[in-house]
Design a protein around this motif. Structure first.
Motif, mmCIF file in Angstrom:
data_model
loop_
_atom_site.group_PDB
_atom_site.id
_atom_site.type_symbol
_atom_site.label_atom_id
_atom_site.label_comp_id
_atom_site.label_asym_id
_atom_site.label_seq_id
_atom_site.Cartn_x
_atom_site.Cartn_y
_atom_site.Cartn_z
ATOM 1 N N VAL A 1 -10.241 -1.806 -10.353
ATOM 2 C CA VAL A 1 -8.935 -1.739 -9.705
ATOM 3 C C VAL A 1 -9.156 -1.666 -8.201
ATOM 4 C CG1 VAL A 1 -6.891 -0.301 -9.344
ATOM 5 C CG2 VAL A 1 -7.738 -0.679 -11.664
ATOM 6 N N TRP A 2 -8.504 -2.574 -7.491
ATOM 7 C CA TRP A 2 -8.516 -2.549 -6.032
ATOM 8 C C TRP A 2 -7.132 -2.163 -5.554
ATOM 9 C CZ3 TRP A 2 -11.246 -7.633 -4.048
ATOM 10 C CH2 TRP A 2 -12.619 -7.529 -4.274
ATOM 11 N N ASP B 1 -3.414 -10.166 -10.523
ATOM 12 C CA ASP B 1 -3.016 -10.012 -9.126
ATOM 13 C C ASP B 1 -1.586 -9.483 -9.060
ATOM 14 O OD1 ASP B 1 -2.346 -10.261 -6.446
ATOM 15 O OD2 ASP B 1 -2.934 -12.368 -6.289
ATOM 16 N N GLY B 2 -1.462 -8.190 -8.917
ATOM 17 C CA GLY B 2 -0.151 -7.549 -8.890
ATOM 18 C C GLY B 2 0.625 -7.789 -7.611
ATOM 19 N N ARG B 3 0.027 -8.431 -6.633
ATOM 20 C CA ARG B 3 0.701 -8.688 -5.355
ATOM 21 C C ARG B 3 0.841 -10.169 -5.045
ATOM 22 N NH1 ARG B 3 3.446 -4.631 -4.956
ATOM 23 N NH2 ARG B 3 3.924 -5.281 -2.854
ATOM 24 N N ASN B 4 0.404 -11.032 -5.958
ATOM 25 C CA ASN B 4 0.420 -12.482 -5.710
ATOM 26 C C ASN B 4 -0.254 -12.814 -4.378
ATOM 27 O OD1 ASN B 4 1.632 -13.133 -8.123
ATOM 28 N ND2 ASN B 4 3.685 -13.078 -7.280
ATOM 29 N N GLU C 1 -2.047 -4.450 -1.599
ATOM 30 C CA GLU C 1 -2.491 -5.598 -0.815
ATOM 31 C C GLU C 1 -3.105 -5.205 0.532
ATOM 32 O OE1 GLU C 1 1.953 -5.221 0.087
ATOM 33 O OE2 GLU C 1 0.604 -4.747 -1.527
ATOM 34 N N TRP C 2 -4.162 -4.424 0.475
ATOM 35 C CA TRP C 2 -4.889 -4.069 1.695
ATOM 36 C C TRP C 2 -5.439 -5.337 2.341
ATOM 37 C CZ3 TRP C 2 -5.256 0.666 3.975
ATOM 38 C CH2 TRP C 2 -4.881 1.768 3.220
#
Length: 179
Positions: free
Chosen positions: A53-54, A152-155, A129-130
């Motif tokens: 997880v990022w 990708d939870g932030r697209n 989304e760092w």
């Protein structure tokens, strides 16, 4: 956070916040979306799976984890039996403390470097989304993961490019996850 604050304010002035309540329910449902996609890809029992997880913070540039989607996503993965290795450049300790409030899990760990989270993991799950996650070394990611799978939870990533390179890519509202 803002929606919950508006709901609270509406109740204090005796206004029924129907639209805000629906928005809040939808926001909560979206937090579960990534976990649902992981379980569709790997099955309901994730006890033999590890996920990198990022991003754990509510938003980049902060250590705020209140209402962070990562809380629901990591808990969902852990509840399904998964092992989770996570990295966040700022919010890691705040996240670990908050997660521990619900009971510590030996299947959750923090790493000091983003690529360390990937070693032998079944997939990468991007949550916050760092800036440092925007242009990662995809060759390196591929070499560290068991298989080329990204949620990708932030697209944030180019779905067409990744899919053309053989990745199984799951975005939010981006169509088929097939490579």
């Amino acid at each position: 956070k803002d929606v919950k604050a508006l709901i609270h304010t509406a109740h204090t002035v005796d206004v029924e916040p129907l639209v805000l309540d629906a928005t809040h329910r939808r926001n909560e449902h979206q937090k579960q979306y990534i976990v649902d996609q992981v379980r569709k890809q790997f099955g309901p029992d994730l006890s033999q799976r590890t996920f990198a997880v990022w991003g754990l913070a509510f938003k980049p540039g902060t250590d705020d984890v209140r209402e962070a989607p990562a809380l629901s996503i990591v808990r969902g993965l852990l509840d399904a039996g998964a092992t989770v290795r996570a990295f966040d450049p700022v919010a890691a300790s705040a996240f670990a403390k908050r997660l521990a409030e619900d009971g510590e899990s030996p299947r959750f760990s923090l790493v000091a470097e983003k690529y360390d989270a990937l070693k032998g993991a079944d997939a990468l799950v991007l949550i916050t989304e760092w800036k440092e996650f925007r242009s990662p070394d995809f060759r390196r990611i591929r070499s560290l993961l068991k298989q080329p799978v990204i949620f990708d939870g932030r697209n944030q990533y180019d779905a067409a490019r990744l899919r053309s390179e053989g990745w199984t890519y799951f975005g939010v509202g981006r169509g088929s996850p097939l490579p």
